[in-house]
Write an enzyme that holds these catalytic residues in place. Structure first.
Site, PDB file in Angstrom:
ATOM      1  N   GLU A  36       0.828  -1.221   0.000  1.00  0.00           N
ATOM      2  CA  GLU A  36       0.000   0.000   0.000  1.00  0.00           C
ATOM      3  C   GLU A  36       0.857   1.264   0.000  1.00  0.00           C
ATOM      4  O   GLU A  36       2.070   1.209   0.218  1.00  0.00           O
ATOM      5  CB  GLU A  36      -0.936   0.005   1.215  1.00  0.00           C
ATOM      6  N   LYS A  53      -3.417  -2.067  15.590  1.00  0.00           N
ATOM      7  CA  LYS A  53      -2.777  -1.238  16.591  1.00  0.00           C
ATOM      8  C   LYS A  53      -3.750  -0.927  17.726  1.00  0.00           C
ATOM      9  O   LYS A  53      -4.940  -0.787  17.503  1.00  0.00           O
ATOM     10  CB  LYS A  53      -2.359   0.049  15.901  1.00  0.00           C
TER      11      LYS A  53
HETATM   12  N1  PSU Z   1      -2.155   1.544  10.597  1.00  0.00           N
HETATM   13  C1  PSU Z   1      -0.826   1.766  10.655  1.00  0.00           C
HETATM   14  N2  PSU Z   1      -0.222   2.497   9.688  1.00  0.00           N
HETATM   15  C2  PSU Z   1      -0.925   3.024   8.651  1.00  0.00           C
HETATM   16  C3  PSU Z   1      -2.328   2.769   8.591  1.00  0.00           C
HETATM   17  C4  PSU Z   1      -2.893   2.034   9.582  1.00  0.00           C
HETATM   18  O1  PSU Z   1      -0.184   1.310  11.559  1.00  0.00           O
HETATM   19  O2  PSU Z   1      -0.333   3.703   7.798  1.00  0.00           O
HETATM   20  C5  PSU Z   1      -3.111   3.279   7.422  1.00  0.00           C
HETATM   21  C6  PSU Z   1      -3.484   2.129   6.467  1.00  0.00           C
HETATM   22  O3  PSU Z   1      -3.375   2.590   5.138  1.00  0.00           O
HETATM   23  C7  PSU Z   1      -4.939   1.848   6.813  1.00  0.00           C
HETATM   24  C8  PSU Z   1      -5.413   3.240   7.166  1.00  0.00           C
HETATM   25  O4  PSU Z   1      -5.663   1.289   5.748  1.00  0.00           O
HETATM   26  O5  PSU Z   1      -4.340   3.824   7.877  1.00  0.00           O
HETATM   27  C9  PSU Z   1      -6.682   3.221   7.987  1.00  0.00           C
HETATM   28  O6  PSU Z   1      -7.162   4.519   8.086  1.00  0.00           O
HETATM   29  P1  PSU Z   1      -8.616   4.773   8.677  1.00  0.00           P
HETATM   30  O7  PSU Z   1      -8.505   4.397  10.115  1.00  0.00           O
HETATM   31  O8  PSU Z   1      -8.837   6.249   8.441  1.00  0.00           O
HETATM   32  O9  PSU Z   1      -9.541   3.897   7.896  1.00  0.00           O
END
Ligand code: PSU
Ligand code: MN
Length: 307
Positions: free
Chosen positions: A28, A162
């Site tokens: 990603e 996380k």
């Molecule tokens: N968790 C991490 N690092 C990240 C992300 C999540 O430890 O960079 C990123 C990923 O791309 C994940 C996104 O899909 O954050 C999720 O964001 P949201 O909670 O806004 O859906």
């Protein structure tokens, strides 16, 4: 698909690998543009590609340049996404706008799963997935990553979720959605920075072949949707749950008092946790992505050997 070429471009090396049945691993780009600071974001992204290659698979880092989904970014494109501050964080709901307006975008887990699926890539390596945020009972903040895991048939290798998230509620959602949560050589759900969370996974994976058998059984049977493969951070790099949890609480309190929400929340928390831990969380983040790349490439190899 009739209009696919209009929106999606597969790099020659990736295309050749897919056509000849070689293992390919999707990666990603939100982690590059919004998940890690410069310059470690670019260094890590390029290093991860090398690790995937060294373990026998072809990397395909996915992002959006000038309104086109690129499956397999060049080094220059990775650098661009890592340097520019005009990169949109792209999940499912953002895709049509960013493509139509010919913008640049970094794909989240959900966005990357969509693109990987369109390109025919089944294995995807990242750091952590989004999930149910703490306090979601009032904020309704549940990542679109979970809905994507429900419907898009791609296996995601991550170091668990996380603990900025509510891990228990995240597991409940995944269960309702029929998404297998599989621990790579562990029975416990890893919590990203730490190997332990106190929650169990559904099943333990023994090795890449065992993993490939499960993926094959799911998809041959037509059970659509993704799989979450949770791979714990190496022991030497972990931050104990009790230690990191305190820092996370602090970052969450700050986010709340500053009114940070929506797509800004995850990047804000990652950045604040890095500052509060004086950079230690970033080191751990890099280490766990490296480790996921090794495991992901091996799983991609085992899966390609069956298909
Ligand atoms: N968790 C991490 N690092 C990240 C992300 C999540 O430890 O960079 C990123 C990923 O791309 C994940 C996104 O899909 O954050 C999720 O964001 P949201 O909670 O806004 O859906
Ligand atoms: Mn969210």
């Amino acid at each position: 698909m009739k209009y696919l070429e209009k929106y999606l471009e597969i790099k020659a090396e990736v295309k050749e690998a897919l056509e000849s049945g070689k293992p390919v691993v999707a990666l990603e780009s939100t982690i590059i543009a919004h998940g890690m600071p410069y310059p470690q974001n670019i260094e890590t992204a390029l290093e991860i590609e090398d690790i995937i290659r060294a373990n026998g698979a072809v990397p395909a880092t996915i992002g959006i340049i000038d309104g086109k989904i690129k499956v397999g970014l060049t080094k220059e494109e990775v650098e661009f996404l890592g340097e520019s501050d005009e990169i949109v964080k792209v999940s499912r709901r953002d895709l049509p706008v960013v493509l139509a307006e010919k913008k640049h975008g970094a794909t989240t887990v959900a966005g990357t799963m969509i693109a990987a699926d369109l390109a025919g890539i089944k294995i995807f390596v990242t750091g952590g997935v989004g999930g149910v945020h703490r306090g979601a009972e009032t904020s309704f903040d549940v990542s679109a990553d979970l809905e994507e895991l429900k419907k898009t048939s791609v296996a995601v290798i991550a170091a668990g979720a996380k603990s900025i998230l509510d891990l228990g509620l995240t597991l409940e959602k995944l269960e309702s959605f029929g998404v297998p949560v599989l621990g790579y050589q562990t029975e416990e759900l890893p919590a990203f920075y730490s190997r332990h969370s106190g929650f169990n996974v559904d099943y333990k994976l023994e090795n890449p072949e065992h993993t490939a058998d499960i993926l094959q059984a799911k998809w041959e049977l037509g059970l659509e949707g993704g799989v979450l493969i949770a791979n714990p951070v190496p022991e030497a790099d972990e931050i104990e749950y009790s230690v990191i949890n305190e820092k996370i609480e602090q970052a969450l309190t700050e986010a709340e008092s500053q009114g940070i929400s929506g797509k800004e929340l995850t990047p804000f928390l990652l950045d604040r946790i890095k500052e509060i831990t004086a950079g230690k969380s970033l080191e751990t983040n890099i280490a766990l992505v490296r480790n996921n790349a090794v495991v992901g490439a091996k799983i991609a190899k085992a899966f390609a050997a069956k298909n």
